[in-house]
Design a protein around this motif. Structure first.
Motif, PDB file in Angstrom:
ATOM      1  N   LEU A 134      -9.317  -6.066   3.415  1.00  0.00           N
ATOM      2  CA  LEU A 134      -7.970  -5.959   3.979  1.00  0.00           C
ATOM      3  C   LEU A 134      -7.446  -5.574   2.635  1.00  0.00           C
ATOM      4  CD1 LEU A 134      -7.189  -9.448   5.542  1.00  0.00           C
ATOM      5  CD2 LEU A 134      -7.605  -7.089   6.536  1.00  0.00           C
ATOM      6  N   THR A 135      -6.570  -4.491   2.665  1.00  0.00           N
ATOM      7  CA  THR A 135      -5.648  -3.802   1.475  1.00  0.00           C
ATOM      8  C   THR A 135      -4.900  -5.055   0.983  1.00  0.00           C
ATOM      9  OG1 THR A 135      -3.726  -3.012   3.254  1.00  0.00           O
ATOM     10  CG2 THR A 135      -5.723  -1.821   2.219  1.00  0.00           C
ATOM     11  N   THR A 137      -1.569  -4.523   0.939  1.00  0.00           N
ATOM     12  CA  THR A 137      -0.183  -4.759   1.649  1.00  0.00           C
ATOM     13  C   THR A 137      -0.682  -5.382   3.262  1.00  0.00           C
ATOM     14  OG1 THR A 137       0.122  -2.175   0.819  1.00  0.00           O
ATOM     15  CG2 THR A 137       1.189  -3.338   3.093  1.00  0.00           C
ATOM     16  N   GLU A 138      -1.627  -5.210   3.397  1.00  0.00           N
ATOM     17  CA  GLU A 138      -2.180  -5.942   4.963  1.00  0.00           C
ATOM     18  C   GLU A 138      -2.978  -7.395   4.242  1.00  0.00           C
ATOM     19  OE1 GLU A 138      -4.889  -2.800   6.583  1.00  0.00           O
ATOM     20  OE2 GLU A 138      -5.766  -3.908   5.171  1.00  0.00           O
ATOM     21  N   GLN A 141       1.278  -9.019   4.372  1.00  0.00           N
ATOM     22  CA  GLN A 141       1.658  -8.129   5.802  1.00  0.00           C
ATOM     23  C   GLN A 141       0.836  -9.296   6.624  1.00  0.00           C
ATOM     24  OE1 GLN A 141       0.579  -5.072   8.229  1.00  0.00           O
ATOM     25  NE2 GLN A 141       1.794  -5.546   9.709  1.00  0.00           N
ATOM     26  N   LEU A 142      -0.362  -9.941   6.609  1.00  0.00           N
ATOM     27  CA  LEU A 142      -0.731 -11.085   7.337  1.00  0.00           C
ATOM     28  C   LEU A 142      -0.440 -12.464   7.074  1.00  0.00           C
ATOM     29  CD1 LEU A 142      -3.382 -12.510   9.222  1.00  0.00           C
ATOM     30  CD2 LEU A 142      -4.398 -11.873   6.977  1.00  0.00           C
TER      31      LEU A 142
END
Length: 151
Positions: A134-135, A137-138, A141-142
């Motif tokens: 995951l980045t 940003t991800e 978001q997660l």
């Protein structure tokens, strides 16, 4: 990357809401297995590790069983039993409060702090590995979505 249906060998599509719940549950177990195998090498459970981190976070201020229980990730843990096991391992100490004999104060020992210092980089690397797909940003978001889910 395997889809959940492949992992659980489902022959038919799983409804989205059910798939979401199953995916979160499966991912939780997968992550616990990874960190649990690390902690097992140090003869400590994830719940005991959580207690040690809570006590370290108190920075020398005593904790009581209720305080530890309130901060536990797994609220179903038997805090008394966990603390007793950590006492036997020499990782925490329990004292009766001088001012209030009914109050019990729990502290992390130097051995407990040394163990955490040894475990910190290993667990941090495992967490980095677990989330490496995951980045940033991800990940943000997660975390936002998981927080929203619990509201």
């Amino acid at each position: 990357m395997k889809e959940l249906e492949d992992i659980i060998k489902s022959s038919s599509p799983i409804p989205l809401r059910k798939k979401t719940v199953l995916n979160i549950a499966y991912s939780n177990i997968w992550m616990k297995d990874v960190t649990g195998s690390i902690l097992k090498n140090f003869d400590i459970s994830s719940e005991q590790f959580n207690v040690l981190r809570i006590l370290r976070g108190k920075k020398g201020i005593p904790a009581n069983l209720q305080d530890i229980q309130n901060r536990m990730i797994n609220k179903m843990s038997n805090t008394t039993r966990l603390v007793d096991k950590l006492i036997l391992k020499g990782l925490v100490e329990r004292f009766t409060c001088e001012k209030n004999r009914r109050k019990v104060e729990i502290f992390i020992t130097q051995d407990g702090l040394k163990l955490l210092k040894q475990l910190d980089p290993i667990i941090e690397q495992a967490e980095a590995d677990l989330t490496s797909n995951l980045t940033e940003t991800e990940l943000v978001q997660l975390n936002e979505l998981l927080t929203k889910l619990r509201k």
